[in-house]
Design an enzyme around this catalytic site. Structure first.
Site, mmCIF file in Angstrom:
data_model
loop_
_atom_site.group_PDB
_atom_site.id
_atom_site.type_symbol
_atom_site.label_atom_id
_atom_site.label_comp_id
_atom_site.label_asym_id
_atom_site.label_seq_id
_atom_site.Cartn_x
_atom_site.Cartn_y
_atom_site.Cartn_z
ATOM 1 N N GLU A 28 7.377 -20.302 -20.490
ATOM 2 C CA GLU A 28 7.257 -18.964 -19.908
ATOM 3 C C GLU A 28 8.373 -18.052 -20.422
ATOM 4 O O GLU A 28 8.137 -16.890 -20.772
ATOM 5 C CB GLU A 28 7.279 -19.033 -18.376
ATOM 6 C CG GLU A 28 7.252 -17.703 -17.661
ATOM 7 C CD GLU A 28 6.092 -16.776 -18.021
ATOM 8 O OE1 GLU A 28 6.192 -15.566 -17.723
ATOM 9 O OE2 GLU A 28 5.124 -17.246 -18.659
ATOM 10 N N TRP B 117 -3.785 -1.632 -1.166
ATOM 11 C CA TRP B 117 -3.738 -2.851 -1.981
ATOM 12 C C TRP B 117 -4.173 -3.957 -1.037
ATOM 13 O O TRP B 117 -3.431 -4.422 -0.194
ATOM 14 C CB TRP B 117 -2.314 -3.113 -2.498
ATOM 15 C CG TRP B 117 -2.226 -4.356 -3.292
ATOM 16 C CD1 TRP B 117 -1.799 -5.591 -2.870
ATOM 17 C CD2 TRP B 117 -2.604 -4.532 -4.662
ATOM 18 N NE1 TRP B 117 -1.881 -6.497 -3.897
ATOM 19 C CE2 TRP B 117 -2.374 -5.882 -4.997
ATOM 20 C CE3 TRP B 117 -3.098 -3.668 -5.638
ATOM 21 C CZ2 TRP B 117 -2.630 -6.391 -6.262
ATOM 22 C CZ3 TRP B 117 -3.354 -4.180 -6.891
ATOM 23 C CH2 TRP B 117 -3.123 -5.514 -7.190
ATOM 24 N N LYS C 178 7.820 -14.475 -22.428
ATOM 25 C CA LYS C 178 8.388 -13.196 -21.958
ATOM 26 C C LYS C 178 9.155 -12.512 -23.088
ATOM 27 O O LYS C 178 8.991 -11.337 -23.362
ATOM 28 C CB LYS C 178 9.319 -13.422 -20.746
ATOM 29 C CG LYS C 178 8.568 -13.713 -19.447
ATOM 30 C CD LYS C 178 7.995 -12.516 -18.784
ATOM 31 C CE LYS C 178 6.494 -12.315 -18.927
ATOM 32 N NZ LYS C 178 5.581 -13.347 -18.715
ATOM 33 N N ARG D 217 1.299 1.601 -5.955
ATOM 34 C CA ARG D 217 1.479 0.643 -4.859
ATOM 35 C C ARG D 217 0.154 0.010 -4.440
ATOM 36 O O ARG D 217 0.141 -0.957 -3.685
ATOM 37 C CB ARG D 217 2.115 1.319 -3.639
ATOM 38 C CG ARG D 217 3.481 1.924 -3.882
ATOM 39 C CD ARG D 217 3.990 2.616 -2.628
ATOM 40 N NE ARG D 217 4.103 1.678 -1.536
ATOM 41 C CZ ARG D 217 5.182 0.890 -1.338
ATOM 42 N NH1 ARG D 217 6.189 0.970 -2.163
ATOM 43 N NH2 ARG D 217 5.219 0.041 -0.338
ATOM 44 N N ASN E 183 1.067 -0.438 6.007
ATOM 45 C CA ASN E 183 1.410 -1.191 4.793
ATOM 46 C C ASN E 183 2.120 -2.455 5.260
ATOM 47 O O ASN E 183 3.081 -2.382 6.023
ATOM 48 C CB ASN E 183 2.334 -0.369 3.905
ATOM 49 C CG ASN E 183 2.909 -1.216 2.768
ATOM 50 O OD1 ASN E 183 2.265 -2.149 2.314
ATOM 51 N ND2 ASN E 183 4.142 -0.930 2.394
ATOM 52 N N GLY E 184 1.625 -3.606 4.861
ATOM 53 C CA GLY E 184 2.252 -4.867 5.282
ATOM 54 C C GLY E 184 1.210 -5.859 5.757
ATOM 55 O O GLY E 184 0.019 -5.721 5.445
ATOM 56 N N LYS F 168 -2.632 -5.231 -19.632
ATOM 57 C CA LYS F 168 -2.298 -5.936 -18.393
ATOM 58 C C LYS F 168 -3.407 -6.899 -17.990
ATOM 59 O O LYS F 168 -3.170 -8.015 -17.528
ATOM 60 C CB LYS F 168 -2.042 -4.925 -17.271
ATOM 61 C CG LYS F 168 -1.637 -5.562 -15.958
ATOM 62 C CD LYS F 168 -0.330 -6.328 -16.111
ATOM 63 C CE LYS F 168 0.123 -7.092 -14.875
ATOM 64 N NZ LYS F 168 1.225 -7.987 -15.136
ATOM 65 N N HIS G 124 11.222 -34.415 -34.143
ATOM 66 C CA HIS G 124 9.996 -34.783 -34.862
ATOM 67 C C HIS G 124 9.506 -33.646 -35.757
ATOM 68 O O HIS G 124 8.346 -33.616 -36.156
ATOM 69 C CB HIS G 124 8.914 -35.189 -33.844
ATOM 70 C CG HIS G 124 9.348 -36.331 -32.988
ATOM 71 N ND1 HIS G 124 9.495 -37.617 -33.454
ATOM 72 C CD2 HIS G 124 9.732 -36.360 -31.687
ATOM 73 C CE1 HIS G 124 9.927 -38.402 -32.472
ATOM 74 N NE2 HIS G 124 10.091 -37.664 -31.399
ATOM 75 N N GLU H 173 6.669 -11.262 -25.889
ATOM 76 C CA GLU H 173 5.712 -10.174 -25.633
ATOM 77 C C GLU H 173 6.369 -8.823 -25.420
ATOM 78 O O GLU H 173 5.719 -7.800 -25.642
ATOM 79 C CB GLU H 173 4.785 -10.538 -24.460
ATOM 80 C CG GLU H 173 5.416 -10.624 -23.110
ATOM 81 C CD GLU H 173 4.374 -10.969 -22.038
ATOM 82 O OE1 GLU H 173 4.670 -11.814 -21.186
ATOM 83 O OE2 GLU H 173 3.279 -10.391 -22.075
ATOM 84 N N CYS I 21 0.856 -1.197 0.000
ATOM 85 C CA CYS I 21 0.000 0.000 0.000
ATOM 86 C C CYS I 21 0.883 1.235 0.000
ATOM 87 O O CYS I 21 2.097 1.142 0.162
ATOM 88 C CB CYS I 21 -0.863 0.012 1.258
ATOM 89 S SG CYS I 21 -1.813 -1.478 1.484
#
Ligand code: AGP
Length: 609
Positions: free
Chosen positions: A482, A74, A486, A27, A100-101, A604, A505, A489, A2
């Site tokens: 993955e 958040w 990355k 944040r 925050n936490g 996103k 093959h 994109e 946050c």
């Protein structure tokens, strides 16, 4: 993660608080609030939604006063709502806190406070702190804060206000950032520099365990024992935009470097302190629950889907339950064989991806139990699912998902250990070993991020190639998928990932002189097979960058370049082996001058079909 701010000085506090919070919305942005002392009492104004919702409220009912704190949220504990927004107060309204936490032992403390008659108005862990200081206060604000800190466990950046002592703010931090902005006759508090950079460039960066008494003319810092600490002034020379990225050039590289913390936070409260096993307060499954799961269906999109593939290996090996993994856009229309003995696991960073949400609804319609793994508290997928496990990666701003992926892998590993232990398919000693290795991961990721120069060099050397191949076997193949996504994109290089044994093959026809091949060889049980696949592409003059385990003296004999990752349990290597691939993609995109955080044609959160 946050954003918190504080102000004390001659000016009106509210304008600074709102402006500072607007610089901290990266944040957290699901709710916001401020508290201002008007000379007589503290007034709190807070609301769910983006900061502008609160700003409109404050515009219509201005909060007057020269002392105040603010917060942009958040959510981790308690979905976004007015009641769960910060600041939080005690029963009297005399004490106000922003945080925050994560207060790990909040449930235990809350039960004790309720037993003493405290009335709670939110689901948050933070509100416990406001009632705790009310409980500890004997007329000395500072002493009361110290008593609170003796009782709370977890990670926190906290700012306290007290109506009886309106000449100061008290703040402290443990594992979460907090800076104090030094002004002339005024002082500022913030989670991060962007919030204060327009008012001062002189700051104190607080260290873990430090506490500060902030008045308009002084800042008094002490350590946990109350011993004064002489702080060095940190002069900020960043521009405001760079400050939001914490001095990093892009959010993506910032988020790559946030992975040690994100992984540690996601394990918090789930990994037993003595490494004896895994618990999920949000699940509370029994042996019977597990026995009732005859099949698992994992459904997701993009990077989340790749996390699901790793999850399949872990859950099938550790819990011996058959797992199917589907991309959501296919799952919805292939009338999957799903019923009330199926557990459908839905993975989504944003919790809003339309295909994934629709797949969840489809699974529910077919009678399946549903479990969501998401990074956004209160998101549509979280609300729609029977149960939810949150990844605590904090907001992920860059379109290319990095820390959300590694925290999804952490949850997959924790879940596989949890189910394997409940089902009795995982020996206690193996569970303990895996938990020990999990606890090591944040430091090992840190170690990997300490030396990125070789990876930067490879990216500059091969960054202008138009075709790149990623190969691997078993879990390495899952990570290769993955790695190639990355690179695709953000650098727009045509990259493909293949199960290494599949090359001969067909795809081997594409391997020609100088084509880069990223070969992952971290899985001991298929290592020799992997070496022979590397020889296959080397025989066609490919340039091979090998990803191997530290201590592996063989691999470098077969490849052109080697990147080593710290050794860990085979089921956990994906959490480490993906890091160099994230960095390779990032530096290739930088080399090609791409818009790293906002790549073309992508969003996103994909909320269209
Ligand atoms: C990954 O870097 C991409 N941003 C994309 O593939 C993403 O993983 C996919 O759209 C799924 O998003 P979600 O996890 O928010 O559902």
């Amino acid at each position: 993660m946050c954003g918190i701010v504080g102000y004390i000085g001659p000016d009106q506090a509210a304008p600074f608080l709102l402006e500072g919070m607007s610089k901290l919305e990266y944040r957290g942005y699901d709710s916001a609030g401020i508290a201002v002392f008007d000379g007589t009492e503290i007034h709190v104004d807070k609301s769910v939604g983006r900061l502008n919702v609160l700003a409109k409220k404050v515009d219509s009912h201005p909060l007057k006063g020269q002392l105040g704190i603010g917060h942009t949220r958040w959510a981790t504990h308690g979905r976004p709502s007015d009641a769960n927004s910060h600041p939080h107060t005690d029963c009297t309204g005399k004490f106000v806190v922003v945080h925050n936490g994560i207060i790990e032992n909040y449930l235990h403390l809350k039960e004790k406070l309720i037993a003493k008659g405290h009335k709670f108005t939110s689901e948050t862990d933070t509100e416990v702190v406001a009632h705790l200081i009310e409980e500890c206060y004997q007329g000395d604000f500072e002493a009361a804060v110290k008593k609170v800190l003796e009782q709370i466990e977890g990670s926190y950046a906290l700012v306290f206000m007290c109506q009886d002592e309106p000449d100061k703010l008290i703040c402290t931090k443990q594992d979460n950032p907090l800076v104090i902005g030094l002004g002339e006759g005024e002082n500022f508090i913030a989670s991060d520099i962007p919030a204060i950079i327009s008012r001062t460039r002189k700051t104190y960066i607080l260290n873990d365990g430090e506490m500060a008494i902030v008045t308009k003319d002084s800042v008094w810092v002490m350590n946990r024992q109350g011993v004064p600490v002489t702080k060095k002034v940190f002069e900020v020379n960043w521009d405001a935009e760079a400050a939001e990225r914490g001095g990093y050039e892009h959010f993506m590289i910032k988020e790559i470097y946030e992975q040690p913390k994100a992984v540690r936070e996601t394990m918090t409260g789930r990994l037993a302190k003595d490494d004896s096993g895994v618990t999920f307060d949000e699940l509370k499954w029994t042996k019977e629950d597990i026995a009732g799961i005859k099949k698992i269906a994992v459904v997701a999109c993009g990077t989340a889907y790749h996390a699901g593939i790793v999850g399949k290996y872990l859950m099938e090996n550790l819990a011996r339950i058959p797992v199917e993994v589907d991309v959501a856009s296919e799952f919805r229309y292939r009338s999957p064989i799903i019923d009330d003995q199926t557990l459908t696991i839905i993975i989504s960073q944003s919790g809003e991806t339309l295909d994934t949400l629709a797949a969840l609804k489809e699974a529910k319609k077919l009678g399946s139990r549903t479990l969501a793994i998401t990074n956004v508290v209160g998101s549509s997928i979280a609300r729609e699912s029977d149960q939810v496990i949150y990844t605590w990666a904090g907001p992920e701003i860059a379109v290319a998902s990095t820390k959300a992926y590694t925290t999804q892998l952490i949850v997959m590993a924790l879940l596989a250990i949890y189910m394997g232990s409940l089902k009795g398919t995982l020996e206690q000693e193996k569970a303990r070993e895996l938990c020990r290795e999990l606890r090591n991961l944040p430091n090992q990721i840190h170690e990997l991020l300490e030396d990125v120069e070789p990876i930067k060099t490879f990216a500059q050397q091969y960054g202008f190639k138009e075709d790149v191949f990623f190969i691997g076997r078993s879990l390495d193949y899952a990570v290769a998928l993955e790695g190639s996504l990355k690179l695709k994109e953000i650098s727009y290089i045509h990259a493909e990932a293949y199960a290494a044994g599949e090359l001969k093959h067909g795809t081997l026809a594409l391997i020609i002189e100088g084509v880069p091949v990223i070969a992952l060889a971290t899985q001991k049980d298929v290592y020799e097979k992997m070496l022979s696949n590397i020889k296959e592409v080397k025989a066609r003059d490919a340039v091979v960058i090998g990803i191997g385990l530290k201590g592996d003296e063989q691999i470098e004999k077969y490849v052109d370049h080697t990147i080593y990752i710290p050794a860990t349990d085979k089921f956990l290597t994906p959490i480490l082996s993906v890091i160099p691939l994230q960095l390779l993609a990032y530096y290739a995109a930088v080399t090609r001058g791409c818009d790293v955080d906002k790549p073309r044609n992508l969003a996103k959160s994909v909320t269209v079909e």
